[in-house]
Design a protein around this motif. Structure first.
Motif, PDB file in Angstrom:
ATOM      1  N   ARG A 166      37.051  66.584  73.235  1.00 44.23           N
ATOM      2  CA  ARG A 166      37.206  67.765  74.090  1.00 44.23           C
ATOM      3  C   ARG A 166      35.863  68.395  74.452  1.00 44.23           C
ATOM      4  NH1 ARG A 166      41.323  72.086  74.472  1.00 44.23           N
ATOM      5  NH2 ARG A 166      40.289  73.979  75.157  1.00 44.23           N
ATOM      6  N   TYR A 167      35.014  68.562  73.448  1.00 41.45           N
ATOM      7  CA  TYR A 167      33.785  69.317  73.662  1.00 41.45           C
ATOM      8  C   TYR A 167      32.587  68.467  74.073  1.00 41.45           C
ATOM      9  CZ  TYR A 167      36.458  72.960  71.317  1.00 41.45           C
ATOM     10  OH  TYR A 167      37.423  73.868  70.990  1.00 41.45           O
ATOM     11  N   PHE A 168      32.514  67.244  73.549  1.00 42.93           N
ATOM     12  CA  PHE A 168      31.306  66.452  73.774  1.00 42.93           C
ATOM     13  C   PHE A 168      31.570  65.123  74.497  1.00 42.93           C
ATOM     14  CE2 PHE A 168      30.638  68.815  69.704  1.00 42.93           C
ATOM     15  CZ  PHE A 168      29.761  69.764  70.225  1.00 42.93           C
ATOM     16  N   GLY A 169      32.847  64.831  74.748  1.00 39.71           N
ATOM     17  CA  GLY A 169      33.173  63.594  75.444  1.00 39.71           C
ATOM     18  C   GLY A 169      32.791  62.353  74.676  1.00 39.71           C
ATOM     19  N   LYS A 170      32.838  62.444  73.360  1.00 40.57           N
ATOM     20  CA  LYS A 170      32.483  61.296  72.530  1.00 40.57           C
ATOM     21  C   LYS A 170      33.354  61.274  71.286  1.00 40.57           C
ATOM     22  CE  LYS A 170      28.165  62.444  71.538  1.00 40.57           C
ATOM     23  NZ  LYS A 170      26.874  62.442  70.796  1.00 40.57           N
ATOM     24  N   SER A 171      33.299  60.169  70.571  1.00 38.19           N
ATOM     25  CA  SER A 171      34.067  60.030  69.342  1.00 38.19           C
ATOM     26  C   SER A 171      33.431  60.834  68.211  1.00 38.19           C
ATOM     27  CB  SER A 171      34.140  58.558  68.938  1.00 38.19           C
ATOM     28  OG  SER A 171      34.633  58.408  67.624  1.00 38.19           O
ATOM     29  N   ALA A 172      34.262  61.224  67.247  1.00 41.02           N
ATOM     30  CA  ALA A 172      33.745  61.904  66.056  1.00 41.02           C
ATOM     31  C   ALA A 172      32.895  60.967  65.203  1.00 41.02           C
ATOM     32  CB  ALA A 172      34.904  62.450  65.217  1.00 41.02           C
ATOM     33  N   ALA A 173      32.881  59.696  65.550  1.00 40.99           N
ATOM     34  CA  ALA A 173      32.088  58.723  64.809  1.00 40.99           C
ATOM     35  C   ALA A 173      30.604  58.813  65.128  1.00 40.99           C
ATOM     36  CB  ALA A 173      32.585  57.310  65.094  1.00 40.99           C
ATOM     37  N   SER A 174      30.238  59.557  66.172  1.00 45.76           N
ATOM     38  CA  SER A 174      28.826  59.570  66.595  1.00 45.76           C
ATOM     39  C   SER A 174      28.327  60.981  66.884  1.00 45.76           C
ATOM     40  CB  SER A 174      28.643  58.683  67.829  1.00 45.76           C
ATOM     41  OG  SER A 174      29.485  59.129  68.892  1.00 45.76           O
ATOM     42  N   LEU A 175      28.711  61.944  66.069  1.00 42.18           N
ATOM     43  CA  LEU A 175      28.274  63.322  66.265  1.00 42.18           C
ATOM     44  C   LEU A 175      26.886  63.544  65.669  1.00 42.18           C
ATOM     45  CD1 LEU A 175      31.583  65.207  65.368  1.00 42.18           C
ATOM     46  CD2 LEU A 175      30.555  65.007  67.646  1.00 42.18           C
ATOM     47  N   SER A 176      26.062  64.290  66.375  1.00 41.18           N
ATOM     48  CA  SER A 176      24.755  64.671  65.846  1.00 41.18           C
ATOM     49  C   SER A 176      24.940  65.832  64.868  1.00 41.18           C
ATOM     50  CB  SER A 176      23.835  65.108  66.983  1.00 41.18           C
ATOM     51  OG  SER A 176      24.285  66.359  67.521  1.00 41.18           O
ATOM     52  N   PRO A 177      23.941  66.143  64.042  1.00 46.65           N
ATOM     53  CA  PRO A 177      24.052  67.295  63.150  1.00 46.65           C
ATOM     54  C   PRO A 177      24.341  68.591  63.894  1.00 46.65           C
ATOM     55  CG  PRO A 177      22.225  65.915  62.474  1.00 46.65           C
ATOM     56  CD  PRO A 177      22.714  65.365  63.776  1.00 46.65           C
ATOM     57  N   THR A 178      23.726  68.779  65.061  1.00 48.27           N
ATOM     58  CA  THR A 178      23.955  70.010  65.828  1.00 48.27           C
ATOM     59  C   THR A 178      25.379  70.069  66.365  1.00 48.27           C
ATOM     60  OG1 THR A 178      21.625  70.146  66.481  1.00 48.27           O
ATOM     61  CG2 THR A 178      23.213  71.346  67.839  1.00 48.27           C
ATOM     62  N   GLU A 179      25.875  68.963  66.893  1.00 43.51           N
ATOM     63  CA  GLU A 179      27.243  68.935  67.407  1.00 43.51           C
ATOM     64  C   GLU A 179      28.248  69.166  66.292  1.00 43.51           C
ATOM     65  OE1 GLU A 179      26.489  65.781  71.107  1.00 43.51           O
ATOM     66  OE2 GLU A 179      27.021  65.073  69.097  1.00 43.51           O
ATOM     67  N   ALA A 180      28.033  68.512  65.172  1.00 46.02           N
ATOM     68  CA  ALA A 180      28.931  68.681  64.026  1.00 46.02           C
ATOM     69  C   ALA A 180      28.905  70.121  63.533  1.00 46.02           C
ATOM     70  CB  ALA A 180      28.530  67.725  62.904  1.00 46.02           C
ATOM     71  N   ALA A 181      27.715  70.711  63.479  1.00 41.64           N
ATOM     72  CA  ALA A 181      27.584  72.090  63.003  1.00 41.64           C
ATOM     73  C   ALA A 181      28.307  73.059  63.927  1.00 41.64           C
ATOM     74  CB  ALA A 181      26.106  72.465  62.891  1.00 41.64           C
ATOM     75  N   ARG A 182      28.217  72.841  65.231  1.00 47.59           N
ATOM     76  CA  ARG A 182      28.887  73.733  66.186  1.00 47.59           C
ATOM     77  C   ARG A 182      30.400  73.671  66.025  1.00 47.59           C
ATOM     78  NH1 ARG A 182      25.432  73.302  71.874  1.00 47.59           N
ATOM     79  NH2 ARG A 182      23.545  74.313  71.083  1.00 47.59           N
ATOM     80  N   MET A 183      30.915  72.481  65.751  1.00 49.58           N
ATOM     81  CA  MET A 183      32.347  72.367  65.514  1.00 49.58           C
ATOM     82  C   MET A 183      32.727  73.028  64.198  1.00 49.58           C
ATOM     83  SD  MET A 183      33.433  68.562  66.882  1.00 49.58           S
ATOM     84  CE  MET A 183      35.109  68.851  66.355  1.00 49.58           C
ATOM     85  N   ALA A 184      31.890  72.866  63.188  1.00 48.99           N
ATOM     86  CA  ALA A 184      32.191  73.416  61.871  1.00 48.99           C
ATOM     87  C   ALA A 184      32.221  74.939  61.876  1.00 48.99           C
ATOM     88  CB  ALA A 184      31.173  72.914  60.846  1.00 48.99           C
ATOM     89  N   VAL A 185      31.279  75.583  62.555  1.00 48.39           N
ATOM     90  CA  VAL A 185      31.233  77.045  62.542  1.00 48.39           C
ATOM     91  C   VAL A 185      32.359  77.647  63.378  1.00 48.39           C
ATOM     92  CG1 VAL A 185      28.755  77.125  62.104  1.00 48.39           C
ATOM     93  CG2 VAL A 185      29.597  77.194  64.464  1.00 48.39           C
ATOM     94  N   ALA A 186      32.955  76.844  64.259  1.00 44.65           N
ATOM     95  CA  ALA A 186      34.062  77.340  65.070  1.00 44.65           C
ATOM     96  C   ALA A 186      35.400  77.218  64.350  1.00 44.65           C
ATOM     97  CB  ALA A 186      34.122  76.587  66.396  1.00 44.65           C
ATOM     98  N   LEU A 187      35.475  76.427  63.279  1.00 46.02           N
ATOM     99  CA  LEU A 187      36.746  76.160  62.607  1.00 46.02           C
ATOM    100  C   LEU A 187      37.512  77.406  62.174  1.00 46.02           C
ATOM    101  CD1 LEU A 187      36.003  72.962  60.480  1.00 46.02           C
ATOM    102  CD2 LEU A 187      37.483  73.171  62.471  1.00 46.02           C
ATOM    103  N   PRO A 188      36.862  78.437  61.638  1.00 51.93           N
ATOM    104  CA  PRO A 188      37.665  79.601  61.226  1.00 51.93           C
ATOM    105  C   PRO A 188      38.387  80.287  62.384  1.00 51.93           C
ATOM    106  CG  PRO A 188      35.497  79.644  60.199  1.00 51.93           C
ATOM    107  CD  PRO A 188      35.459  78.578  61.253  1.00 51.93           C
TER     108      PRO A 188
END
Length: 227
Positions: A166-188
Motif C-alpha cells: 500500500r505505502y511503498f509498492g513493494k513486498s515486505a521482504a525488501s523494506l529498508s530500515p526507514t520504511e520499516a520504521a515508518r510502518m512500525a511507528v504508525a502501528l498504534p
C-alpha cells in the motif's frame, strides 16, 4: 445453587478447551480473520479487508527489528509480560492525561487474534490467559509472525505485506530500515498516522526508530526469533 455451580464449571472447562484448540490450530494455520477486522467499519465501507498472509521468512528482518524497537524492546527476554513497562504505564496513567499502555507484542497478538479492541478488566484478564497460552505453545517466532500478519497497518489494511504494498509498492521482504520504521511507528494508530509522508514529531520518531533498528541488530534483541 448446585446447578449453577455445575453450569459454571462446564462453561469454564468448555472455554479452556476451545481456547486451547484455537491456539493449537493457529500455531500451524494462518489466522483467517479477527474480531478487529469484522468490527472495522472501514473494511465494509471499502468492500472488504486488504490482507496478504506472509511467512516470517518472507518479511524483511528490518521490519521485525523495527517493531521490537518501537513496541517491545524486551520481546526476547520476557515471558509475555513486561512488568516494568506495566508498572510505569500505571503510574503515568494515575497522574491523568493520555492513557498509556504497557502491552507487549505477545499481549497485542493475543488481543488482536482472539479478542476485541477496547479496555476493561474482563478483556484484560482474557488477554493475559491467551498471552500465557501463545507464549507456551507458539513460541516467539510464531508470535512475531502472527503479529506482523494481523496488525492493522492502514485503512481496511492488515498485515505488513499489505501495508508495504500500500505505502511503498513493494513486498515486505525488501523494506529498508526507514520504511520499516515508518510502518512500525504508525502501528498504534494506523488510521491517523501517515506512513508515506510523515511530518513533525512522527517523522522524528520514525527516524529514531530507524536508528534503533541498528541497536536491535547489534545487541541481538531479535535472536529469539532467528536463532
Amino acid at each position: 445453587m448446585r446447578w449453577l455451580v455445575r453450569f459454571l464449571f462446564k462453561a469454564m472447562v468448555g472455554f479452556v478447551a476451545i481456547s486451547l484448540a484455537l491456539v493449537l490450530l493457529f500455531k500451524f494455520v494462518p489466522v483467517p480473520i479477527t474480531a478487529t477486522m469484522i468490527l472495522d467499519g472501514e473494511v465494509w465501507d471499502r468492500g472488504g479487508v486488504t490482507k496478504d498472509w506472509e511467512s516470517l521468512s518472507n518479511v524483511d528482518r528490518n521490519m521485525v527489528r523495527a517493531v521490537i524497537a518501537a513496541e517491545d524492546g524486551k520481546f526476547c527476554s520476557h515471558d509475555g509480560f513486561d512488568t516494568e513497562a506495566i508498572a510505569k504505564a500505571a503510574a503515568m496513567n494515575a497522574q491523568g492525561g493520555r492513557i498509556r499502555g504497557g502491552s507487549t507484542i505477545s499481549q497485542q497478538t493475543a488481543k488482536n487474534v482472539f479478542l476485541w479492541q477496547g479496555g476493561g478488566y474482563f478483556r484484560k484478564g482474557l488477554e493475559a490467559w491467551f498471552t500465557v497460552l501463545i507464549e507456551q505453545i507458539w513460541g516467539k517466532r510464531r508470535i512475531m509472525e502472527v503479529y506482523l500478519n494481523v496488525a492493522e497497518t492502514g485503512l481496511a489494511t492488515y498485515g505488513v505485506e499489505a501495508g508495504a504494498q500500500r505505502y511503498f509498492g513493494k513486498s515486505a521482504a525488501s523494506l529498508s530500515p526507514t520504511e520499516a520504521a515508518r510502518m512500525a511507528v504508525a502501528l498504534p494508530l494506523p488510521k491517523e498516522r501517515s506512513v508515506k509522508n510523515p511530518g513533525g514529531w512522527l517523522r522524528r520518531h520514525g527516524n529514531t526508530i530507524a536508528a534503533r533498528v541498528g541497536v536491535v541488530r547489534r545487541d541481538g534483541l531479535d535472536n529469539c526469533i532467528y536463532d
